[in-house]
Write an enzyme that holds these catalytic residues in place. Structure first.
Site, short mmCIF file in Angstrom:
data_model
loop_
_atom_site.label_atom_id
_atom_site.label_comp_id
_atom_site.label_asym_id
_atom_site.label_seq_id
_atom_site.Cartn_x
_atom_site.Cartn_y
_atom_site.Cartn_z
CD GLU A 47 -2.87 1.25 2.34
OE1 GLU A 47 -2.69 0.50 3.32
OE2 GLU A 47 -3.78 2.07 2.27
N GLY A 88 2.80 2.36 10.94
CA GLY A 88 2.56 1.57 12.14
C GLY A 88 2.38 0.09 11.84
CB ALA A 89 0.44 -2.27 11.66
CG MET A 90 0.09 -3.23 4.93
SD MET A 90 -0.94 -1.79 4.48
CE MET A 90 -2.14 -2.58 3.42
CG ASN A 140 -0.10 -6.79 4.00
OD1 ASN A 140 -0.15 -5.91 3.17
ND2 ASN A 140 0.82 -6.82 4.97
CG HIS A 171 -6.42 0.52 12.56
ND1 HIS A 171 -7.15 1.69 12.47
CD2 HIS A 171 -5.83 0.37 11.35
CE1 HIS A 171 -7.01 2.21 11.27
NE2 HIS A 171 -6.20 1.43 10.56
CD GLU A 172 -3.12 -2.09 10.71
OE1 GLU A 172 -3.57 -2.28 9.57
OE2 GLU A 172 -2.77 -0.96 11.12
CG HIS A 183 -7.87 -1.98 7.80
ND1 HIS A 183 -8.70 -1.03 7.25
CD2 HIS A 183 -6.78 -1.31 8.24
CE1 HIS A 183 -8.12 0.17 7.37
NE2 HIS A 183 -6.96 0.03 7.98
CD GLU A 202 -6.43 3.26 6.66
OE1 GLU A 202 -6.65 3.10 7.88
OE2 GLU A 202 -5.81 2.42 5.97
#
Ligand code: PHE
Ligand code: ZN
Length: 886
Positions: free
Chosen positions: A129, A269-271, A273, A305-306, A309, A328
């Site tokens: 991303e 911070g983080a992703m 995937n 949060h991740e 998603h 987001e």
């Protein structure tokens, strides 16, 4: 504008130019042959013409790739049959359905930008991303192309024993040459930005979760073996998040395994995937000895949060990057309400609003101001902003407030149902809420379109004969770049009326048959100026408005210091109690600033001290809230309240106030500190956290009192601490005291923790934030320290970011040394990691607000960057927007 900068002007992308993709990818088979210097990627794409798409050639994105070969339906394409630029591959004359085989080579060991496939230590990992997938292979790298991915990884078995990708693991095997292979399949169609691959010698921490429908999901956290003791908190948080999303949104997880990988080098911070979240190690690893309460808290919310998603972002994704806040804003709103449910809702709201006001309001008032749904960008990486995230979350929260909780849930159910597997827009989100509830949010949508922070002016009047209370609300929104005039917003305004004793009064609007029950009601403000008539109001009330910060606006509401002091102890709404206190403190501090500027004698009124005393002795108040209420606003936030910030006077006024409160209430701080110093083992729970935060606030006042004995107490706390929260709180106080004790404290801290990256970053950050005058020299020294690498984003943020963003007295030094330092670092960083470089520039966002001399110096700093050849699009966009005429 500088001409060299104009020559390179990167291209602007416009929302108005959006077109559907001409070709779609139904299936993507990827094979990776991992190698540090040359990784080979074989991509086999099953593609077809998009029946809804435009008549256009097939264009694939690709950057920094070596193309080895290209085949169409099994036949090799010659150079004349396609066109290649530095960023695209164009293939004309394609049939309606076809298969493309693309072989490319990439160089992970040369990748310092941390986009695409790169090394973090000895771990190979990806970050795609927003537009990183094009650094792995040629592909229609846009979120509205969703495909089913199957990924095979082949690599040396010793070097990369663990090989991961999205979805479920299907098969694996070994070759006799020392290599092994694994195949992963993700059944859920996804855009390329959600692709991930990880390979390394990783320890795995396992757990499991049974979903509401009874499926068992394997949970795995992969970390460097040295971090294996640091996974428990993240695993607990993950299970809490999975349960909460089922209970609150009816969302269940949809694969057999959910994986998190921690890496030391990460731009954000983080992703999220799909099925394989990749985290900045600092946002996932924790033990009580190495992480503070704030870290534990943040980790819980980022893990959530991740995870969230998976539905808000992955199952339903964004049509294009202008819609970024679709995932987001909504996901931040979800993680904020998760944290509020699991911890203290009042404290959560205060922290969220504090962050929004200090960061997002500044962005909205500066040269990069943009709507929650922007309409143009040069570099999309620059739009991962507090406006998209935090203001976006407020916008979704307002929708919830306006329609009600049950109605909001009906709306999100319809949204997930209607758009599962699709790439959609913020309009689609709003439409789903409208359709599920038959409400009209058309005016509300201006929140997505108009940038800038609206200002609400409140006027009140009480008629004691008619028993009528009139509340007039006017709204205005300042001009922002590209938007000179604004239409009125639809604003939910939460209000309550208090009588002299602090009791809630009934609220009955003119024309209503009955009064509203409850302390708070929501007024729907839609006009530029609007009057609300409350009838049957028995005595003159004080209105408490914008309770819970019901909308992201600035408030002009003239209350006297006495009225603020009254609300500070009497308001029914915890947020407004805190906020009234903050406003009172700001009024007092701004008066002190004016006195300093006029060389007047500084005196402190007893009003604030009295209220602090009442709060400190109020047994019913949550200690966490007490700690928040006793915390003075930051120097940065105070600067934002002044027309022309005076960094030195602000610092001096704040120190004066703190010292005087400390001296006046020393006995009480002392007593409270001792009472909270019960020795018990560390536990992460709301009560213990609250006690530690209040204890540390008391210590900070005690040290501020100037009594040298208190430094010993601070050192004693550091010596006795069994957790990082108390240790770091002590160190933070020590770094502002020059002398041998400070140096010893810093040295022994480092000796104890030099093996631990997360802790070393705190050690760097604490020093960068010191208000002592030699801080810049020390920061420069630390850049040569073994603990620092300019290639590591966490190091850069801890040292350079902290100094430039959170040390206003030193960064804004009159001689311009802070600005020159920033320029030097940005020019080095831009060559290595443009995203990180561009973020650092944020320190100059408000440059036009400062005094003449500082403005000149900051302008020169910006110009010396703009002058450079070959700036990245990231830095170019920000620097030119900062310099553009007002
Ligand atoms: N999408 C990530 C999140 O907010 C943030 C991110 C953006 C990470 C871009 C890396 C790169 O959850
Ligand atoms: Zn996110």
């Amino acid at each position: 504008m500088d001409t060299s900068a104009t020559e390179q002007s990167p291209k602007v992308t416009l929302l108005a130019d959006y077109q559907q993709p001409a070709y779609l990818v139904d299936e993507a088979l990827l094979q990776f042959d991992l190698d540090s210097a040359k990784t080979r990627v074989v991509s086999t794409l099953t593609m077809r013409k998009n029946p809804q798409g435009p008549e256009a050639d097939c264009i694939l994105d690709g950057e920094a790739l070596t193309l080895v070969s290209l085949k169409l339906d099994g036949k090799k394409l010659e150079g004349s049959q396609f066109q290649r630029t530095t960023s695209q591959l164009l293939i004309p004359n394609l049939p309606d359905k076809f298969e493309l085989e693309i072989i490319t080579e990439i160089e992970p060991d040369q990748n310092t930008a941390l986009e695409g496939l790169y090394y973090s230590g000895s771990i190979l990992c990806t970050q795609c991303e927003a537009e990183g997938f094009r650094r792995i292979t040629y592909y229609p790298d846009r979120p509205d192309v969703m495909s089913v991915f199957t990924v095979t990884i082949v690599a040396d078995r010793e070097k990369w024993p663990v090989m991961l990708s999205n979805g479920n693991m299907e098969d694996q095997g070994v070759f006799d040459d020392g290599r092994h292979w694994v195949r992963w399949h993700d059944p859920h169609p996804k855009p390329s930005y959600l692709f991930a691959l990880v390979a390394g010698d990783l320890h795995v921490q396992q757990d499991s979760f049974t979903t509401q429908s009874g499926r068992e999901v394997a949970l795995r956290i992969y970390v460097d073996p040295e971090n294996k003791h640091k996974c428990d908190h993240a695993l607990t948080s993950l299970k809490q998040a999975m349960k909460w999303d089922e209970d609150t949104y009816g969302r269940e997880y949809d694969l057999d395994v959910f994986m998190i990988v921690a890496v030391n080098d990460f731009n954000m911070g983080a992703m999220e995937n799909k099925g394989l979240n990749i985290f900045n190690a600092a946002c996932v690893l924790a033990t009580p000895e190495t992480a503070t309460d704030d870290d534990f808290y943040t980790i819980q919310s980022i893990v959530a949060h991740e995870y969230f998603h998976n539905w808000s972002g992955n199952r339903v994704t964004c049509r294009d990057w202008f819609q970024l806040s679709l995932k987001e804003g909504f996901t931040v709103m979800r993680d904020q309400s998760f944290s509020a449910d699991l911890n203290s809702a009042a404290v959560q709201r205060i922290d969220d609003v504090n962050g929004l006001r200090s960061m997002q309001f500044a962005e909205d008032a500066g040269p990069m101001a943009h709507p929650v749904r922007p309409d143009s960008y040069i570099e999309i990486s620059n739009f991962y902003t507090v406006t998209i995230y935090e203001k976006g979350a407020e916008v979704v929260r307002m929708i919830n407030t306006l329609v009600g909780d049950e109605e909001f849930r009906k709306g999100t159910d319809l949204y997930f149902d209607r758009h599962d597997g699709q790439a959609v827009t913020t309009d689609d989100f709003v439409k789903a809420i409208e359709d599920a509830n038959a409400v009209d949010l058309s005016q509300f949508k201006r929140w997505y379109e108009q940038a800038g922070t609206p200002e609400l002016t409140i006027d009140t009047n009480y008629d004691p004969i008619e028993h009528r209370f009139t509340l007039t609300v006017s709204q205005a929104c300042p001009a922002t770049p590209g938007q000179t005039t604004k239409q009125p917003f639809h604003i939910p305004l939460a209000v309550g009326l208090l009588d002299k004793s602090g009791t809630s009064l009934d609220m009955q609007l003119e024309g209503e048959a009955e009064p509203h029950h409850g302390d708070t009601r929501i007024l729907s403000v839609t006009e530029a100026s609007q009057t609300f008539e409350f009838i049957n109001v028995s005595s003159e009330p004080l209105a408490s408005v914008l309770r819970g910060f019901s909308a992201p606006v600035k408030l002009n509401y003239d209350l006297s210091n006495h009225q603020l002091a009254f609300l500070m102890v009497n308001d029914k709404d915890s947020f407004n109690r805190w906020d009234a206190g903050q406003k009172l403190i700001i009024n007092i501090l701004l008066e002190l600033v004016a006195d300093i500027q006029q060389n007047n004698q500084l005196v402190l009124s007893s009003l604030l001290v009295n209220q602090f005393e009442r709060i400190l002795t109020d047994k019913k108040l949550d200690p966490a809230l007490v700690a928040k209420m006793l915390t003075l606003p930051t120097e940065n936030y105070l600067a934002a309240q002044m027309t022309t910030p005076d960094v030195d006077a602000i610092h001096q006024a704040r120190e004066f106030l703190k010292r005087n409160i400390a001296v006046s209430l020393k006995g009480l701080f002392n007593q409270t500190y001792e009472k909270l110093s019960i020795r018990k083992a560390y536990d992460f729970n709301a009560d213990d956290m609250a006690m530690r935060s209040l204890k540390n606030v008391c210590l900070s006042y005690l040290v501020a009192s100037g009594d040298p004995m208190q430094l010993q107490r601070c050192l004693r706390q550091m010596k006795q601490a069994d957790n990082m929260t108390e240790l770091l709180a002590g160190l933070r106080l020590m770094v502002d005291q020059s002398g041998l004790e400070r140096e010893n404290a810093l040295r022994s801290f480092y000796e104890q923790w030099k093996q631990d990256r997360q802790v070393v970053d705190k050690w760097l950050a604490v020093q960068a934030a010191s208000t002592l005058p030699d801080t810049l020299i020390r920061v420069k020294g630390l850049m040569k320290h073994e603990a620092f690498s300019i290639k590591n984003p966490n190091n850069v943020r801890a040292l350079i970011g902290m100094f430039c963003r959170n040390n206003p007295v030193n960064f804004h030094a009159k001689d311009g040394s802070g600005y020159r330092f920033l320029v030097e670092q940005i020019l080095v960083l831009d060559k290595l990691n443009p995203q990180v470089a561009a973020r650092m520039l944020g320190a100059l966002n408000s440059w036009r607000r400062y005094d003449e001399q500082r403005q000149q110096l900051m302008k020169q700093a910006l110009e010396s960057i703009a002058e450079q050849q070959d700036l990245s699009a990231d830095v170019y966009e920000i620097v030119t927007k900062y310099l553009a005429a007002e």
